[in-house]
Design a protein around this motif. Structure first.
Motif, PDB file in Angstrom:
ATOM      1  N   ALA A 168      -3.797 -15.729  -1.227  1.00  0.00           N
ATOM      2  CA  ALA A 168      -2.848 -14.967  -0.289  1.00  0.00           C
ATOM      3  C   ALA A 168      -1.572 -14.740  -0.529  1.00  0.00           C
ATOM      4  N   LEU A 169      -0.699 -16.036  -0.869  1.00  0.00           N
ATOM      5  CA  LEU A 169       0.607 -16.029  -1.176  1.00  0.00           C
ATOM      6  C   LEU A 169       0.753 -15.107  -2.086  1.00  0.00           C
ATOM      7  N   GLY A 170       0.123 -14.944  -3.182  1.00  0.00           N
ATOM      8  CA  GLY A 170       0.368 -13.886  -4.500  1.00  0.00           C
ATOM      9  C   GLY A 170       0.218 -12.471  -3.776  1.00  0.00           C
ATOM     10  N   LYS A 171      -0.748 -12.383  -2.974  1.00  0.00           N
ATOM     11  CA  LYS A 171      -0.932 -10.897  -2.283  1.00  0.00           C
ATOM     12  C   LYS A 171       0.491 -10.681  -1.595  1.00  0.00           C
ATOM     13  N   VAL A 172       0.893 -11.531  -0.734  1.00  0.00           N
ATOM     14  CA  VAL A 172       2.051 -11.218   0.113  1.00  0.00           C
ATOM     15  C   VAL A 172       3.176 -11.212  -0.645  1.00  0.00           C
ATOM     16  N   GLU A 173       3.311 -11.891  -1.823  1.00  0.00           N
ATOM     17  CA  GLU A 173       4.441 -11.702  -2.499  1.00  0.00           C
ATOM     18  C   GLU A 173       4.700 -10.305  -3.102  1.00  0.00           C
ATOM     19  N   ARG A 174       3.339  -9.887  -3.930  1.00  0.00           N
ATOM     20  CA  ARG A 174       3.489  -8.322  -4.451  1.00  0.00           C
ATOM     21  C   ARG A 174       3.654  -7.455  -3.246  1.00  0.00           C
ATOM     22  N   THR A 175       3.245  -7.515  -2.120  1.00  0.00           N
ATOM     23  CA  THR A 175       3.422  -6.784  -0.984  1.00  0.00           C
ATOM     24  C   THR A 175       4.890  -6.770  -0.598  1.00  0.00           C
ATOM     25  N   LEU A 176       5.639  -7.880  -0.531  1.00  0.00           N
ATOM     26  CA  LEU A 176       6.950  -7.825  -0.166  1.00  0.00           C
ATOM     27  C   LEU A 176       7.954  -7.012  -1.256  1.00  0.00           C
ATOM     28  N   ASP A 177       7.500  -7.585  -2.409  1.00  0.00           N
ATOM     29  CA  ASP A 177       8.154  -6.905  -3.546  1.00  0.00           C
ATOM     30  C   ASP A 177       8.248  -5.337  -3.419  1.00  0.00           C
ATOM     31  N   SER A 178       6.859  -5.055  -3.100  1.00  0.00           N
ATOM     32  CA  SER A 178       6.952  -3.499  -2.837  1.00  0.00           C
ATOM     33  C   SER A 178       7.519  -2.893  -1.655  1.00  0.00           C
ATOM     34  N   ALA A 179       7.547  -3.594  -0.825  1.00  0.00           N
ATOM     35  CA  ALA A 179       8.349  -3.212   0.317  1.00  0.00           C
ATOM     36  C   ALA A 179       9.880  -3.393   0.367  1.00  0.00           C
TER      37      ALA A 179
END
Length: 104
Positions: free
Chosen positions: A86-97
């Motif tokens: 989940a931490l990896g997913k949120v990091e990728r999503t925040l990068d995109s945002a």
């Protein structure tokens, strides 16, 4: 960035677990300090006391200043694996945002 760790009644929310998860979040998401105001982690065991494959669930919600929160979910065999996924997913999503915010 404020970090809040929540567990259900089937996962022991020990101070060691809270400290470990908080440290990992601060390390991995530190570059988003100016963007993220709060991170909430919700860890649960979907099958309670029964064993099962991928029965540990981790939801991480990142609250972004003046934007809708971002939430991701991950399932795994252990609490730690679900958390790191989940931490990896949120990091990728925040990068995109962050990229979208920079474009505007």
């Amino acid at each position: 960035m404020l970090v809040q760790i929540n567990t259900d009644k089937n996962i022991e929310g020990s101070s060691r677990l809270v400290e470990f998860f908080t440290t990992e979040i601060n390390n991995e998401l530190s570059r988003f300090d100016s963007l993220v105001t709060r991170v909430e982690v919700h860890v649960s065991d979907e099958n309670a006391n029964k064993t099962g494959k991928n029965d540990k669930k981790c939801v991480i919600e990142a609250r972004i200043e003046k934007k809708q929160p971002i939430a991701v979910t991950a399932f795994a065999d252990t609490t730690e694996k679900a958390f790191f996924e989940a931490l990896g997913k949120v990091e990728r999503t925040l990068d995109s945002a962050l990229e979208k915010i920079k474009e505007h």
